[in-house]
Design an enzyme around this catalytic site. Structure first.
Site, short mmCIF file in Angstrom:
data_model
loop_
_atom_site.label_atom_id
_atom_site.label_comp_id
_atom_site.label_asym_id
_atom_site.label_seq_id
_atom_site.Cartn_x
_atom_site.Cartn_y
_atom_site.Cartn_z
N LYS A 97 12.43 16.03 -36.94
CA LYS A 97 13.54 15.18 -37.39
C LYS A 97 13.02 14.18 -38.43
CE LYS A 97 12.83 12.06 -33.47
NZ LYS A 97 13.23 11.78 -32.07
N ARG A 146 21.06 5.77 -23.37
CA ARG A 146 21.19 5.79 -24.82
C ARG A 146 21.67 7.16 -25.28
NH1 ARG A 146 16.17 6.86 -28.62
NH2 ARG A 146 16.73 8.90 -27.80
N TYR A 202 5.22 -12.13 -57.35
CA TYR A 202 6.41 -12.96 -57.20
C TYR A 202 6.12 -14.23 -56.41
CZ TYR A 202 9.63 -9.35 -58.86
OH TYR A 202 10.30 -8.45 -59.63
N MET A 240 9.09 -4.09 -55.40
CA MET A 240 9.83 -2.85 -55.17
C MET A 240 9.01 -1.62 -55.54
SD MET A 240 13.53 -1.75 -56.72
CE MET A 240 14.40 -3.12 -55.98
C1 LIG Z 1 12.15 12.23 -31.24
C2 LIG Z 1 12.36 12.99 -30.00
C3 LIG Z 1 11.30 13.71 -29.44
C4 LIG Z 1 9.89 13.63 -29.97
O1 LIG Z 1 9.34 12.39 -29.62
P1 LIG Z 1 7.84 12.01 -30.03
O2 LIG Z 1 7.50 10.83 -29.24
O3 LIG Z 1 7.90 11.74 -31.50
O4 LIG Z 1 7.00 13.19 -29.74
C5 LIG Z 1 11.56 14.49 -28.32
N1 LIG Z 1 12.80 14.55 -27.80
C6 LIG Z 1 13.84 13.86 -28.31
C7 LIG Z 1 15.18 13.97 -27.66
C8 LIG Z 1 13.66 13.06 -29.41
O5 LIG Z 1 14.68 12.36 -29.92
#
Ligand SMILES: *Cc1c(COP(=O)(O)O)cnc(C)c1O
Length: 384
Positions: free
Chosen positions: A48, A151, A279, A327
């Site tokens: 992700k 969550r 800056y 930046m």
């Molecule tokens: C991000 C995530 C993971 C991976 O977590 P890490 O600590 O980065 O290995 C696994 N399961 C879910 C549902 C996640 O959102």
């Protein structure tokens, strides 16, 4: 004559051009980290947030080549990009910030996790409307149970309704129920005792799902920290993301840094004692020294809030970042050393001299995850 001019010109152009800010993925490190986190069963490589900043497809293919059996993403669109890049392994998407596109999920063979009765009901409606039954296609679903975070995931009190609805969707020919999952709240704690209630909760949820006739099912719970520290969380699959790119949230295991973030020196100068730098004159040179300006700034993911220890590596030594982060640039104090335009600075990377992502997290008062996922779009992504 004209030949000479041509050659001279090519050389001059070569000298004026150099690589801009670059994040290089080190595939060998992904492979090594995957091996460290393999716990006997299959591993899902979570890519992700563009593969934790390192490039989703690049990390995914490095992980698959190293034996990862599954891939995990946030939504179906991200999974479709992996399919477009030739990834054949099973993919699970679990958050769906824009809802679930059932047709895209089925066409791209992407499993979806659902975490509430409402979400599951909507999925079944959409699957019916999409006319999947006529094609003999089913949406592959993992039922996501809340395991202690409130969550995400179905609250325990709704689990039985979730199972009934899942069975109805399956019996209508719309769904295939593939798995049950949870996610642990103590991601940065290598403390198996903290996981006990959630392991028991998922075991129980899986058992009730099996009793409801939803066999066969795979169950999965643990992410990087749990995979490294708590065998009881392993179930049938572990989902690891941070660990792949070398981040151990529990800070108990040395993983291989999988990214090398470099930036060029774009300007060097000597400054006198008393010279304000950057800056607001937030830094004033306390002695005559040399400075180098790097072409990388907060738009590229260098945190603006940094402690005074922040540094980069140039020429085999660490040099302190001084003044405000701009930046598009930062300034480093290189002391007696002078670096020409085009010299390569390493913001973070492997090897011991260059800072680590963990150090950047500490200097910015945050976790390394926010450093890597904050790396900007104009930083070129390459693969080694
Ligand atoms: C991000 C995530 C993971 C991976 O977590 P890490 O600590 O980065 O290995 C696994 N399961 C879910 C549902 C996640 O959102």
């Amino acid at each position: 004559m004209s030949m000479l001019i041509e050659e001279g010109r090519t050389e001059a152009m070569a000298a004026a051009r150099f690589a801009g800010p670059t994040l290089q993925l080190i595939r060998g490190a992904v492979a090594e980290n995957l091996r460290r986190m393999r716990t006997g069963g299959p591993v899902m490589a979570v890519v992700k947030a563009d593969g934790y900043g390192h490039g989703a497809l690049a990390v995914a293919s490095a992980a698959v080549d190293a034996g990862a059996e599954w891939l995990g993403v946030t939504d179906v669109a991200e999974g479709a990009v992996l399919r477009g890049g030739g990834i054949e392994a099973p993919i699970l998407a679990w958050l769906h910030p824009a809802g679930i596109d059932v047709v895209a999920a089925v066409r791209n063979r992407i499993d979806v996790a659902v975490g509430s009765v409402d979400e599951l009901a909507e999925l079944i409606d959409d699957a019916g409307v999409a006319g999947l039954v006529d094609e003999g296609a089913r949406v592959r679903v993992h039922l996501h149970l809340d395991t202690g975070m409130a969550r995400g995931g179905c609250p325990v009190r709704d689990w039985d309704r979730m199972l009934q609805l899942a069975r109805r969707g399956r019996d209508a020919g719309l769904l295939r129920i593939v798995g049950v999952m949870g996610h642990l709240p103590q991601a940065d704690l290598a403390d198996p005792r903290a996981n006990v209630p959630w392991v028991m909760r998922l075991q129980h949820a899986r058992d009730t799902a099996l009793r409801a006739g939803l066999a066969p099912l795979i169950a999965h719970l643990g992410a990087t920290s749990a995979a490294l520290s708590d065998p009881s969380t392993r179930f049938d699959l572990v989902r690891v993301g941070a660990g792949l790119v070398g981040i151990d949230p529990s800070r108990t295991v040395e993983l291989a840094p999988a990214g090398r973030f470099t930036a060029p020196v774009v300007h060097s100068a000597e400054v006198d004692a008393g010279t304000p730098v950057g800056y607001g004159g937030a830094h004033v040179a306390d002695r005559r020294t040399r400075i180098s300006v790097l072409g990388v700034g907060y738009a590229d993911g260098i945190p603006r809030e940094l402690s005074r220890e922040a540094c980069v590596e140039i020429g085999g030594r660490r040099h302190r970042v001084i003044g405000r982060v701009s930046m598009d640039q930062i300034v480093v104090d290189t002391g007696d050393a002078s670096f020409p335009r085009g010299s390569v600075a390493t913001v973070f990377g492997p090897g011991g001299i260059a800072p680590t992502v963990q150090e950047w997290g500490d200097w910015a008062g945050t976790i390394p995850h926010t450093i890597v996922t904050g790396i900007g779009a104009r930083v070129a992504r390459t693969v080694a």
